[in-house]
Design a protein around this motif. Structure first.
Motif, short mmCIF file in Angstrom:
data_model
loop_
_atom_site.label_atom_id
_atom_site.label_comp_id
_atom_site.label_asym_id
_atom_site.label_seq_id
_atom_site.Cartn_x
_atom_site.Cartn_y
_atom_site.Cartn_z
N SER A 22 -12.80 -0.49 25.35
CA SER A 22 -11.88 -1.63 25.20
C SER A 22 -11.80 -2.08 23.75
CB SER A 22 -12.31 -2.78 26.09
OG SER A 22 -13.59 -3.21 25.70
N ARG A 23 -12.88 -1.88 22.98
CA ARG A 23 -12.81 -2.26 21.56
C ARG A 23 -12.01 -1.25 20.76
NH1 ARG A 23 -18.55 -4.07 21.38
NH2 ARG A 23 -18.42 -6.22 22.10
N ASN A 24 -12.19 0.03 21.10
CA ASN A 24 -11.53 1.06 20.31
C ASN A 24 -10.96 2.12 21.24
OD1 ASN A 24 -10.69 2.87 18.45
ND2 ASN A 24 -12.71 3.39 17.67
N PRO A 25 -9.73 1.88 21.76
CA PRO A 25 -9.19 2.83 22.74
C PRO A 25 -8.94 4.21 22.15
CG PRO A 25 -8.02 0.76 22.77
CD PRO A 25 -8.87 0.74 21.55
N GLY A 26 -8.87 4.31 20.83
CA GLY A 26 -8.62 5.62 20.24
C GLY A 26 -9.77 6.58 20.46
N ALA A 27 -10.99 6.05 20.60
CA ALA A 27 -12.17 6.91 20.76
C ALA A 27 -12.48 7.17 22.22
CB ALA A 27 -13.38 6.27 20.08
N ALA A 28 -11.50 6.92 23.11
CA ALA A 28 -11.79 6.97 24.55
C ALA A 28 -12.27 8.34 24.98
CB ALA A 28 -10.54 6.58 25.33
N SER A 29 -11.67 9.41 24.42
CA SER A 29 -12.04 10.74 24.92
C SER A 29 -13.48 11.09 24.54
CB SER A 29 -11.07 11.79 24.36
OG SER A 29 -11.17 11.82 22.96
N HIS A 30 -13.88 10.73 23.31
CA HIS A 30 -15.25 11.01 22.90
C HIS A 30 -16.24 10.20 23.74
CE1 HIS A 30 -14.20 13.39 19.39
NE2 HIS A 30 -13.20 12.56 19.23
N ILE A 31 -15.89 8.92 23.95
CA ILE A 31 -16.81 8.07 24.73
C ILE A 31 -16.92 8.58 26.16
CG2 ILE A 31 -17.15 5.74 25.61
CD1 ILE A 31 -15.92 4.68 23.10
N ARG A 32 -15.79 9.04 26.72
CA ARG A 32 -15.83 9.52 28.09
C ARG A 32 -16.70 10.78 28.22
NH1 ARG A 32 -10.61 10.64 29.10
NH2 ARG A 32 -10.08 8.45 28.95
N PHE A 33 -16.58 11.64 27.20
CA PHE A 33 -17.42 12.85 27.19
C PHE A 33 -18.90 12.48 27.20
CE2 PHE A 33 -19.74 15.93 24.59
CZ PHE A 33 -19.49 17.09 25.29
N ALA A 34 -19.28 11.57 26.27
CA ALA A 34 -20.68 11.17 26.20
C ALA A 34 -21.11 10.46 27.47
CB ALA A 34 -20.90 10.27 24.99
N LEU A 35 -20.19 9.67 28.05
CA LEU A 35 -20.53 8.92 29.26
C LEU A 35 -20.84 9.85 30.43
CD1 LEU A 35 -20.67 6.28 30.86
CD2 LEU A 35 -18.28 6.58 31.36
N ILE A 36 -19.92 10.81 30.66
CA ILE A 36 -20.13 11.72 31.79
C ILE A 36 -21.40 12.53 31.59
CG2 ILE A 36 -19.20 13.75 32.94
CD1 ILE A 36 -16.50 12.54 32.73
N PHE A 37 -21.60 12.98 30.34
CA PHE A 37 -22.79 13.76 30.03
C PHE A 37 -24.07 12.97 30.31
CE2 PHE A 37 -25.47 16.05 26.94
CZ PHE A 37 -25.34 17.27 27.52
N GLY A 38 -24.09 11.72 29.82
CA GLY A 38 -25.28 10.91 30.03
C GLY A 38 -25.49 10.55 31.48
N LEU A 39 -24.38 10.27 32.19
CA LEU A 39 -24.50 9.94 33.62
C LEU A 39 -25.12 11.10 34.37
CD1 LEU A 39 -21.27 8.07 34.67
CD2 LEU A 39 -23.50 7.17 34.20
N VAL A 40 -24.69 12.31 34.04
CA VAL A 40 -25.24 13.46 34.76
C VAL A 40 -26.72 13.64 34.43
CG1 VAL A 40 -25.10 15.95 34.95
CG2 VAL A 40 -23.08 14.59 35.06
N LEU A 41 -27.08 13.38 33.15
CA LEU A 41 -28.50 13.53 32.81
C LEU A 41 -29.36 12.50 33.54
CD1 LEU A 41 -28.50 14.45 29.06
CD2 LEU A 41 -28.67 15.90 31.04
N ILE A 42 -28.82 11.27 33.72
CA ILE A 42 -29.58 10.27 34.48
C ILE A 42 -29.68 10.69 35.93
CG2 ILE A 42 -29.59 7.87 35.23
CD1 ILE A 42 -28.11 7.20 32.66
N GLU A 43 -28.53 11.17 36.45
CA GLU A 43 -28.49 11.56 37.85
C GLU A 43 -29.45 12.69 38.14
OE1 GLU A 43 -24.77 13.11 38.88
OE2 GLU A 43 -25.30 13.39 40.97
N THR A 44 -29.67 13.54 37.13
CA THR A 44 -30.58 14.66 37.31
C THR A 44 -31.97 14.20 37.73
OG1 THR A 44 -29.39 15.78 35.60
CG2 THR A 44 -31.50 16.68 36.17
N LEU A 45 -32.43 13.10 37.12
CA LEU A 45 -33.78 12.64 37.43
C LEU A 45 -33.87 12.21 38.90
CD1 LEU A 45 -34.35 10.69 34.17
CD2 LEU A 45 -35.09 12.96 34.75
#
Lengths: 113, 246
Positions: A70-93
């Protein structure tokens, strides 16, 4: 709030330490049914605990990612990539705990006693 | 988990055709087979099916490429460009040469995850052996690429870290972290897909045919995300092995 967490943590550790001798009392006469009962309790409890902590961590990650988008919509794709990646790593545990719980449930206890 | 395994029609058909000659061949070498009619396990049959689908679909559709692409060729180009941009993002411009292995791994894992949703089939990745195979391929491949880029001694210097007198501390940590990579890769994939199938099975025992549908929709997303994560992690490992320290 931090203090409440800390005191709860110390209290739970103390409870675990002082209840261990109670559990160890009938160590000699452990039989198949009690072992099976305890395996179910421990597997379910561990999975519930892991799901709690994992859901809390995922919620923090998602809220921070929403803030960032919401602060920087231009970076949405990068943030989404990192978000999904991190979510999966948490889910792994949590998935690891699920595997351990499944192994505890379905191991043939009769073979090893 | 023998309780959950029921015989699938396709596996039985496959075994009826291919098991007796295979058992005969094994007997010639000198290996006694206990069950000659159930020689090929289900996950092997299912991964062979995935391979056949991939080879036929992607092999035949790339036969006649045109400058003005047909709809099928458009989809294929979208997939390939997606993999390529991912590799360029993570590894850099030299990452394009890793496209064959990364793309094959991603497509194989994605199609394996999806195959379990069709009634009468199972996901090959819901058996531990198939994810372990994929993870070992990735593990050996990135070490090989690192050795190829830096030479054997140069690659071993990666493990020692930047400061020489800290090397005895760093080397065991590095070795443990490298060996935990295929473990975590394979267990993540296996646990997700197996857990998903177990969930669908349990839900289906509560209320069959209707209630599993939303979970199966979720399973498509899970399969896509797991294939994506496998590809991204492999690319990150390759980037770590190939990167030059400057």
């Amino acid at each position: 709030m931090r203090k409440v967490y800390k005191s709860f943590f110390i209290l739970s550790i103390l409870v675990f330490i002082f209840t261990t001798p109670l559990l160890a009392e009938n160590e000699g006469k452990i039989d198949k049914t009690t072992l099976f009962k305890w395996s179910i309790i421990i597997g379910g409890g561990a999975l519930g605990l892991a799901a709690c902590v994992g859901a809390y961590a995922q919620s923090r990650a998602i809220s921070k990612a929403c803030d960032g988008i919401s602060r920087n919509p231009g970076a949405a794709s990068h943030i989404r990539f990192a978000l999904i990646f991190g979510l999966v790593l948490i889910e792994t545990l949590v998935i690891y705990v699920l595997l351990v719980a499944i192994i505890i449930f379905f191991v043939k206890w009769g073979k090893y006693i | 988990m023998e309780e959950f395994e029921h015989s699938l029609f396709i596996v039985e058909l496959f075994n009826k055709i291919f098991s007796p000659p295979l058992a005969y061949l094994l007997n010639l070498i000198g290996i006694e087979v206990a069950h000659p009619d159930k020689l090929i396990p289900p996950h092997v049959v299912m991964s062979i099916i995935v391979m056949i689908v991939l080879i036929i679909f992607f092999g035949l559709s790339s036969r006649k490429l045109k400058i003005f692409p047909s709809p099928l060729q458009n989809i294929l180009e979208l997939i390939i460009e997606g993999f390529e941009s991912l590799l360029v993002d993570i590894i850099g411009e030299e990452g394009k040469k890793f496209l064959p292995l990364i793309g094959t791994l991603g497509l194989f894992i994605f199609f394996s995850n999806i195959l379990g949703l069709i009634p009468g089939f199972m996901s090959p990745t819901s058996n531990l052996n198939v994810p372990v195979g994929c993870a070992l391929v990735a593990f050996i491949y990135y070490h090989w690429q690192g050795v190829k880029k830096h030479g054997f001694v140069g690659y071993l210097k990666h493990f020692a870290g930047p400061i020489p007198w800290l090397a005895p501390l760093i080397i065991p940590i590095e070795i443990i972290s490298h060996f935990s990579r295929p473990l975590s890769l394979s267990l993540r994939l296996f646990g997700n897909i197996f857990g998903e199938e177990l969930l669908i099975l349990i839900i289906a025992s509560l209320f069959p045919f209707i209630l599993p549908l939303p979970f199966m929709t979720l399973a498509i997303f899970t399969g896509l995300v797991q294939a994506f994560v496998f590809v991204v992690l492999t690319a990150i490992y390759i980037a770590g092995a190939v990167a030059s320290e400057h």
